[in-house]
Design an enzyme around this catalytic site. Structure first.
Site, PDB file in Angstrom:
ATOM      1  N   HIS A 177       0.848  -1.207   0.000  1.00 54.41           N
ATOM      2  CA  HIS A 177       0.000   0.000   0.000  1.00 54.41           C
ATOM      3  C   HIS A 177       0.882   1.255   0.000  1.00 54.41           C
ATOM      4  O   HIS A 177       0.692   2.161  -0.815  1.00 54.41           O
ATOM      5  CB  HIS A 177      -0.925  -0.028   1.226  1.00 54.41           C
ATOM      6  CG  HIS A 177      -1.737   1.215   1.423  1.00 54.41           C
ATOM      7  ND1 HIS A 177      -3.084   1.276   1.173  1.00 54.41           N
ATOM      8  CD2 HIS A 177      -1.392   2.461   1.836  1.00 54.41           C
ATOM      9  CE1 HIS A 177      -3.534   2.499   1.418  1.00 54.41           C
ATOM     10  NE2 HIS A 177      -2.521   3.240   1.833  1.00 54.41           N
ATOM     11  N   GLU A 178       1.853   1.302   0.887  1.00 56.77           N
ATOM     12  CA  GLU A 178       2.720   2.494   0.973  1.00 56.77           C
ATOM     13  C   GLU A 178       3.528   2.675  -0.312  1.00 56.77           C
ATOM     14  O   GLU A 178       3.688   3.791  -0.809  1.00 56.77           O
ATOM     15  CB  GLU A 178       3.650   2.396   2.186  1.00 56.77           C
ATOM     16  CG  GLU A 178       2.933   2.446   3.526  1.00 56.77           C
ATOM     17  CD  GLU A 178       1.987   3.627   3.660  1.00 56.77           C
ATOM     18  OE1 GLU A 178       2.276   4.704   3.095  1.00 56.77           O
ATOM     19  OE2 GLU A 178       0.931   3.473   4.304  1.00 56.77           O
ATOM     20  N   HIS A 181       1.556   4.170  -3.115  1.00 54.96           N
ATOM     21  CA  HIS A 181       1.447   5.639  -3.081  1.00 54.96           C
ATOM     22  C   HIS A 181       2.556   6.278  -3.922  1.00 54.96           C
ATOM     23  O   HIS A 181       2.345   7.308  -4.559  1.00 54.96           O
ATOM     24  CB  HIS A 181       1.515   6.169  -1.647  1.00 54.96           C
ATOM     25  CG  HIS A 181       0.203   6.110  -0.917  1.00 54.96           C
ATOM     26  ND1 HIS A 181      -0.950   6.663  -1.409  1.00 54.96           N
ATOM     27  CD2 HIS A 181      -0.128   5.553   0.279  1.00 54.96           C
ATOM     28  CE1 HIS A 181      -1.950   6.461  -0.547  1.00 54.96           C
ATOM     29  NE2 HIS A 181      -1.475   5.784   0.478  1.00 54.96           N
ATOM     30  N   TYR A 192      -4.646  14.477  -2.824  1.00 51.56           N
ATOM     31  CA  TYR A 192      -4.972  13.725  -1.616  1.00 51.56           C
ATOM     32  C   TYR A 192      -6.071  14.397  -0.799  1.00 51.56           C
ATOM     33  O   TYR A 192      -5.902  14.680   0.384  1.00 51.56           O
ATOM     34  CB  TYR A 192      -3.695  13.537  -0.786  1.00 51.56           C
ATOM     35  CG  TYR A 192      -3.723  12.342   0.131  1.00 51.56           C
ATOM     36  CD1 TYR A 192      -3.876  11.055  -0.366  1.00 51.56           C
ATOM     37  CD2 TYR A 192      -3.587  12.496   1.499  1.00 51.56           C
ATOM     38  CE1 TYR A 192      -3.896   9.955   0.472  1.00 51.56           C
ATOM     39  CE2 TYR A 192      -3.604  11.402   2.354  1.00 51.56           C
ATOM     40  CZ  TYR A 192      -3.769  10.142   1.827  1.00 51.56           C
ATOM     41  OH  TYR A 192      -3.783   9.047   2.672  1.00 51.56           O
ATOM     42  N   GLU A 201      -6.181   6.525  -2.020  1.00 51.21           N
ATOM     43  CA  GLU A 201      -6.194   5.466  -1.002  1.00 51.21           C
ATOM     44  C   GLU A 201      -6.677   4.138  -1.598  1.00 51.21           C
ATOM     45  O   GLU A 201      -6.154   3.071  -1.286  1.00 51.21           O
ATOM     46  CB  GLU A 201      -7.086   5.867   0.169  1.00 51.21           C
ATOM     47  CG  GLU A 201      -6.374   6.701   1.210  1.00 51.21           C
ATOM     48  CD  GLU A 201      -5.161   5.959   1.756  1.00 51.21           C
ATOM     49  OE1 GLU A 201      -5.292   4.805   2.177  1.00 51.21           O
ATOM     50  OE2 GLU A 201      -4.068   6.553   1.748  1.00 51.21           O
ATOM     51  N   ASP A 274      -9.997  13.823   7.932  1.00 50.74           N
ATOM     52  CA  ASP A 274      -9.297  12.830   7.117  1.00 50.74           C
ATOM     53  C   ASP A 274      -9.198  13.289   5.650  1.00 50.74           C
ATOM     54  O   ASP A 274      -9.441  12.515   4.721  1.00 50.74           O
ATOM     55  CB  ASP A 274     -10.035  11.475   7.247  1.00 50.74           C
ATOM     56  CG  ASP A 274      -9.364  10.334   6.490  1.00 50.74           C
ATOM     57  OD1 ASP A 274      -8.122  10.355   6.362  1.00 50.74           O
ATOM     58  OD2 ASP A 274     -10.089   9.432   6.021  1.00 50.74           O
ATOM     59  N   HIS A 279      -9.667   7.978   3.728  1.00 50.83           N
ATOM     60  CA  HIS A 279      -9.580   6.582   4.176  1.00 50.83           C
ATOM     61  C   HIS A 279     -10.966   5.984   4.430  1.00 50.83           C
ATOM     62  O   HIS A 279     -11.081   4.820   4.800  1.00 50.83           O
ATOM     63  CB  HIS A 279      -8.767   6.454   5.462  1.00 50.83           C
ATOM     64  CG  HIS A 279      -7.319   6.797   5.326  1.00 50.83           C
ATOM     65  ND1 HIS A 279      -6.840   8.076   5.443  1.00 50.83           N
ATOM     66  CD2 HIS A 279      -6.235   6.006   5.074  1.00 50.83           C
ATOM     67  CE1 HIS A 279      -5.524   8.066   5.291  1.00 50.83           C
ATOM     68  NE2 HIS A 279      -5.134   6.838   5.049  1.00 50.83           N
TER      69      HIS A 279
HETATM   70 ZN   LIG Z   1      -2.499   5.260   2.242  1.00 48.19          ZN
END
Ligand SMILES: [Zn+2]
Length: 358
Positions: A177-178, A181, A192, A201, A274, A279
């Site tokens: 996941h990271e 990005h 974002y 996300e 957020d 998310h």
């Molecule tokens: Zn993320």
């Protein structure tokens, strides 16, 4: 929401643990936990104004190299030990080709980075996160008891967790996941906040799940479709951070609150928290992706993964809405699988089921 970075540069920070979880911890946690959560949240507030658009290269520079590129075989991993301090990247403990460092988190980060590199290289012909072979830089043991993991625009960083709420962040779907990005950032980006942020996300969750399924050899119906399985602490009532198969069911806990993800546009959450629910509302496209894979069967990193990857390369719209994205997935599916093909029809059905008209 990450404590860790100087705010002097304008890179976006994409953390795995969202602010609404921290807010519940600040209210319900014991004094030390509440302090930790408040401190992470304060920093998030400071950074909000500084957070720049989640884009880097213009689309013309995005790099998808032909599959014959010999560099596609070879990641360039550089794993650092943060030694529980805030400075990045820390002490280099394992470079490409080195044997195990003996630091379990560092060796897990090394192996996982290789598996994620291989997903993008072998399945989609992409040479590293930027398409041009950039080194895969990561820091483990970042800060003490740090309950988060993030991509800061240049590298990945992973806390160890406090052992209570989070037991680790070195888990393949979180790592992928990271790293995704980074791929998104270098593919023209998705800003974002609000829907484009939730897509950012979402795409990170998709490639997180695909990396995990590919390594396990799991076809669609064997896979758990969880992001961050096993990272929650022993006393927490939950299985993961998020579920793509059943958004909103990953955890329900006195301390951590309840997974707030919707799966349908009727439950779209309009919030300023957020970054506009990045998310939270990602649950909706996540579920559409899951449904598409479930209808199709087989290996999700193949046809569905190729369609999502091509969509990311082609969309050329950092402020894309959910329906912009859905439209582009259909164009990608038609180009790859043929207009009127089964994947195109099933994809249209999946978007419709989550309330997105295409
Ligand atoms: Zn993320």
């Amino acid at each position: 929401m990450c404590l860790s970075l100087s705010c002097s540069h304008h890179n976006p920070i994409a953390c795995i643990v969202p602010p609404y979880m921290l807010r519940v911890l600040a209210l319900r946690g014991d004094p030390a936990t509440a302090d930790m959560a408040r401190s992470l949240l304060r920093h998030d507030e400071q950074m909000r104004d500084e957070r720049a658009a989640f884009t880097s290269l213009p689309p013309g520079l995005q790099g998808v190299l032909p599959a014959a590129d010999p560099d596609l075989c070879c990641p360039d991993r550089r794993i650092h030990d943060g030694e529980f301090r805030a400075a990045l990247p820390g002490r280099l403990v394992r470079s490409e080709g080195d044997g195990p460092s003996g630091i379990p988190d560092a060796d897990m980060a090394y192996d996982s980075a290789g598996q994620v590199f291989s997903l993008f290289a072998e399945e989609y012909g992409r040479n590293s996160l930027d398409g041009r072979g950039m080194p895969l830089v990561a820091t483990v043991q970042h800060r003490r008891n740090y309950n988060n993991a993030f991509w800061d625009g240049q590298q990945m960083a992973y806390g160890t967790g406090d052992g209570k709420i989070f037991r680790t962040f070195l888990e393949l779907s979180v790592i992928a996941h990271e790293m995704a990005h980074g791929v998104i950032q270098h593919s023209g980006g998705l800003i974002y906040e609000n829907q484009s942020g939730a897509l950012n996300e979402h795409v990170a969750d998709v490639f997180g799940a695909l990396a995990q399924q590919r390594v396990l050899g799991h076809e669609v119906h064997q896979a758990d479709w969880l992001v961050g399985r096993g990272i929650l602490g022993p006393g927490i009532n939950g299985v993961a951070l998020r579920s793509m198969k059943a958004p909103g069911t990953a955890y329900s806990d006195d301390l951590l609150g309840t997974d707030p993800q919707p799966w349908h546009m009727d439950q779209f959450n309009t919030t300023t928290d957020d970054n506009g629910g990045v998310h939270i509302n990602s649950g909706i496209p996540n579920h559409a992706f899951y449904l598409f894979c479930a209808y199709l069967g087989g290996r999700s990193w193949e046809v569905p993964g190729r369609i999502w990857y091509k969509t990311l390369q082609d969309i050329n719209n950092p402020m894309a809405s959910f329906s912009d994205w859905a439209d582009q997935t259909l164009r990608a599916a038609s180009a790859l699988e043929g207009a009127g093909s089964a994947p195109v029809l099933l994809l249209r059905r999946a978007w419709k089921l989550v309330g997105i008209a295409v």
